[in-house]
Design an enzyme around this catalytic site. Structure first.
Site, PDB file in Angstrom:
ATOM      1  N   TYR A  72      16.323  36.984 -15.434  1.00 31.48           N
ATOM      2  CA  TYR A  72      17.138  37.932 -16.213  1.00 31.48           C
ATOM      3  C   TYR A  72      16.898  37.805 -17.723  1.00 31.48           C
ATOM      4  CZ  TYR A  72      20.094  39.767 -12.390  1.00 31.48           C
ATOM      5  OH  TYR A  72      20.565  40.429 -11.279  1.00 31.48           O
ATOM      6  N   PHE A  98      27.083  40.512 -20.871  1.00 36.35           N
ATOM      7  CA  PHE A  98      27.372  40.036 -19.511  1.00 36.35           C
ATOM      8  C   PHE A  98      26.375  38.981 -19.024  1.00 36.35           C
ATOM      9  CE2 PHE A  98      24.943  44.027 -19.173  1.00 36.35           C
ATOM     10  CZ  PHE A  98      23.846  43.608 -18.424  1.00 36.35           C
ATOM     11  N   ARG A 120      14.690  52.180  -5.817  1.00 34.74           N
ATOM     12  CA  ARG A 120      15.858  52.393  -6.691  1.00 34.74           C
ATOM     13  C   ARG A 120      16.678  53.592  -6.241  1.00 34.74           C
ATOM     14  NH1 ARG A 120      16.423  49.045 -11.206  1.00 34.74           N
ATOM     15  NH2 ARG A 120      17.518  50.641 -12.377  1.00 34.74           N
ATOM     16  N   THR A 130      23.588  51.577 -10.836  1.00 36.72           N
ATOM     17  CA  THR A 130      24.041  50.193 -11.065  1.00 36.72           C
ATOM     18  C   THR A 130      25.524  50.029 -10.748  1.00 36.72           C
ATOM     19  OG1 THR A 130      22.473  50.137 -12.915  1.00 36.72           O
ATOM     20  CG2 THR A 130      24.060  48.332 -12.789  1.00 36.72           C
ATOM     21  N   ARG A 162      24.304  50.880  -2.702  1.00 42.47           N
ATOM     22  CA  ARG A 162      25.414  50.443  -3.557  1.00 42.47           C
ATOM     23  C   ARG A 162      26.687  51.248  -3.274  1.00 42.47           C
ATOM     24  NH1 ARG A 162      21.623  49.497  -8.876  1.00 42.47           N
ATOM     25  NH2 ARG A 162      21.378  47.229  -8.684  1.00 42.47           N
ATOM     26  N   HIS A 187      19.131  44.153  -6.060  1.00 40.56           N
ATOM     27  CA  HIS A 187      18.328  44.319  -7.279  1.00 40.56           C
ATOM     28  C   HIS A 187      17.037  45.014  -6.871  1.00 40.56           C
ATOM     29  CE1 HIS A 187      15.831  43.450 -10.766  1.00 40.56           C
ATOM     30  NE2 HIS A 187      14.886  43.158  -9.883  1.00 40.56           N
ATOM     31  N   GLU A 215       8.376  39.961 -11.751  1.00 40.09           N
ATOM     32  CA  GLU A 215       9.455  39.482 -10.877  1.00 40.09           C
ATOM     33  C   GLU A 215       8.924  38.943  -9.547  1.00 40.09           C
ATOM     34  OE1 GLU A 215      12.848  42.526 -12.684  1.00 40.09           O
ATOM     35  OE2 GLU A 215      12.111  42.841 -10.649  1.00 40.09           O
TER      36      GLU A 215
HETATM   37  P1  ATP Z   1      19.233  45.350 -11.135  1.00 38.28           P
HETATM   38  O1  ATP Z   1      18.402  44.912 -12.332  1.00 38.28           O
HETATM   39  O2  ATP Z   1      20.112  44.270 -10.575  1.00 38.28           O
HETATM   40  O3  ATP Z   1      18.434  46.076 -10.106  1.00 38.28           O
HETATM   41  P2  ATP Z   1      20.021  47.647 -12.594  1.00 38.28           P
HETATM   42  O4  ATP Z   1      18.592  47.715 -13.028  1.00 38.28           O
HETATM   43  O5  ATP Z   1      20.611  48.831 -11.919  1.00 38.28           O
HETATM   44  O6  ATP Z   1      20.280  46.426 -11.660  1.00 38.28           O
HETATM   45  P3  ATP Z   1      20.568  46.367 -15.136  1.00 38.28           P
HETATM   46  O7  ATP Z   1      20.993  47.147 -16.333  1.00 38.28           O
HETATM   47  O8  ATP Z   1      19.168  45.878 -15.065  1.00 38.28           O
HETATM   48  O9  ATP Z   1      20.928  47.260 -13.843  1.00 38.28           O
HETATM   49  O10 ATP Z   1      21.580  45.139 -14.981  1.00 38.28           O
HETATM   50  C1  ATP Z   1      21.217  43.988 -14.244  1.00 38.28           C
HETATM   51  C2  ATP Z   1      22.421  43.489 -13.478  1.00 38.28           C
HETATM   52  O11 ATP Z   1      23.374  42.961 -14.390  1.00 38.28           O
HETATM   53  C3  ATP Z   1      23.190  44.559 -12.704  1.00 38.28           C
HETATM   54  O12 ATP Z   1      22.657  44.841 -11.446  1.00 38.28           O
HETATM   55  C4  ATP Z   1      24.557  43.912 -12.573  1.00 38.28           C
HETATM   56  O13 ATP Z   1      24.587  42.941 -11.536  1.00 38.28           O
HETATM   57  C5  ATP Z   1      24.699  43.226 -13.926  1.00 38.28           C
HETATM   58  N1  ATP Z   1      25.370  44.116 -14.888  1.00 38.28           N
HETATM   59  C6  ATP Z   1      24.886  45.224 -15.478  1.00 38.28           C
HETATM   60  N2  ATP Z   1      25.782  45.782 -16.309  1.00 38.28           N
HETATM   61  C7  ATP Z   1      26.890  44.995 -16.235  1.00 38.28           C
HETATM   62  C8  ATP Z   1      28.158  45.006 -16.853  1.00 38.28           C
HETATM   63  N3  ATP Z   1      28.493  45.949 -17.723  1.00 38.28           N
HETATM   64  N4  ATP Z   1      29.039  44.034 -16.522  1.00 38.28           N
HETATM   65  C9  ATP Z   1      28.714  43.050 -15.648  1.00 38.28           C
HETATM   66  N5  ATP Z   1      27.513  42.969 -15.035  1.00 38.28           N
HETATM   67  C10 ATP Z   1      26.611  43.916 -15.311  1.00 38.28           C
HETATM   68 MG    MG Z   2      17.509  46.042 -13.820  1.00 34.90          MG
END
Ligand code: ATP
Ligand code: MG
Length: 144
Positions: free
Chosen positions: A51, A59, A87, A93, A104, A117, A128
């Site tokens: 991450y 967060f 996706r 998300t 989801r 993810h 990744e």
């Molecule tokens: P992922 O990367 O898990 O596939 P995503 O690409 O849809 O999800 P990202 O913006 O990359 O979303 O965020 C990564 C992860 O961080 C999210 O899947 C979620 O678990 C967490 N996350 C994202 N936004 C928030 C938030 N506002 N508060 C808490 N956790 C969050």
């Molecule tokens: Mg992501």
């Protein structure tokens, strides 16, 4: 359209909810082949590396705590346009905004505990997959 590989993770909430089978069924029935898979409990270092792009986000600490809170199923999926199609199967998300019938929308409880993810671009997919799998843990499956 090109054949791609993407990293999929069934996060600790998905494993706890016993939806590994449901999620994998959606991948398999949508022509996303599992070419690598293992159940792991991520270390803090492994999670922070994974991450790293979110390091500056508010967060970050919470998401590291969550992803290391229990076992996850990590997989490499392969198929035509796999990154985008995975996706689309996952949904937005935030599950409250995810389209009906997506993983989801069906299984996630909130924006953090969102079950899956999926990599978001070819460069992130390559990074990744390499973060979790050695080359000899990825299969070259030749059947359709
Ligand atoms: P992922 O990367 O898990 O596939 P995503 O690409 O849809 O999800 P990202 O913006 O990359 O979303 O965020 C990564 C992860 O961080 C999210 O899947 C979620 O678990 C967490 N996350 C994202 N936004 C928030 C938030 N506002 N508060 C808490 N956790 C969050
Ligand atoms: Mg992501």
């Amino acid at each position: 359209m090109a054949v791609e590989r993407t990293l999929s993770i069934i996060k600790p909430d998905g494993v706890r909810k016993k939806v590994i089978g449901e999620v994998i069924k959606r991948f398999e029935s949508n022509n996303l082949k599992i070419v690598a898979a293992k159940l792991i409990h991520m270390s803090k270092e492994q999670a922070e590396g994974f991450y790293a792009v979110h390091k500056e986000r508010p967060f970050f600490g919470e998401v590291i705590e969550f992803i290391t809170s229990g076992p996850c199923m990590v997989m490499a999926l392969e198929g035509e346009d796999a990154i985008k199609r995975n996706r689309a199967l996952m949904g937005a998300t935030n599950p409250a905004e995810a389209e009906a019938g997506t993983i989801r929308a069906d299984f996630a409880s909130d924006i953090q505990c969102n079950v899956v993810h999926g990599s978001d671009a070819p460069e992130t997919a390559a990074f990744e997959i390499g973060h979790f799998f050695a080359d000899n843990e990825i299969q070259n499956i030749i059947w359709d």
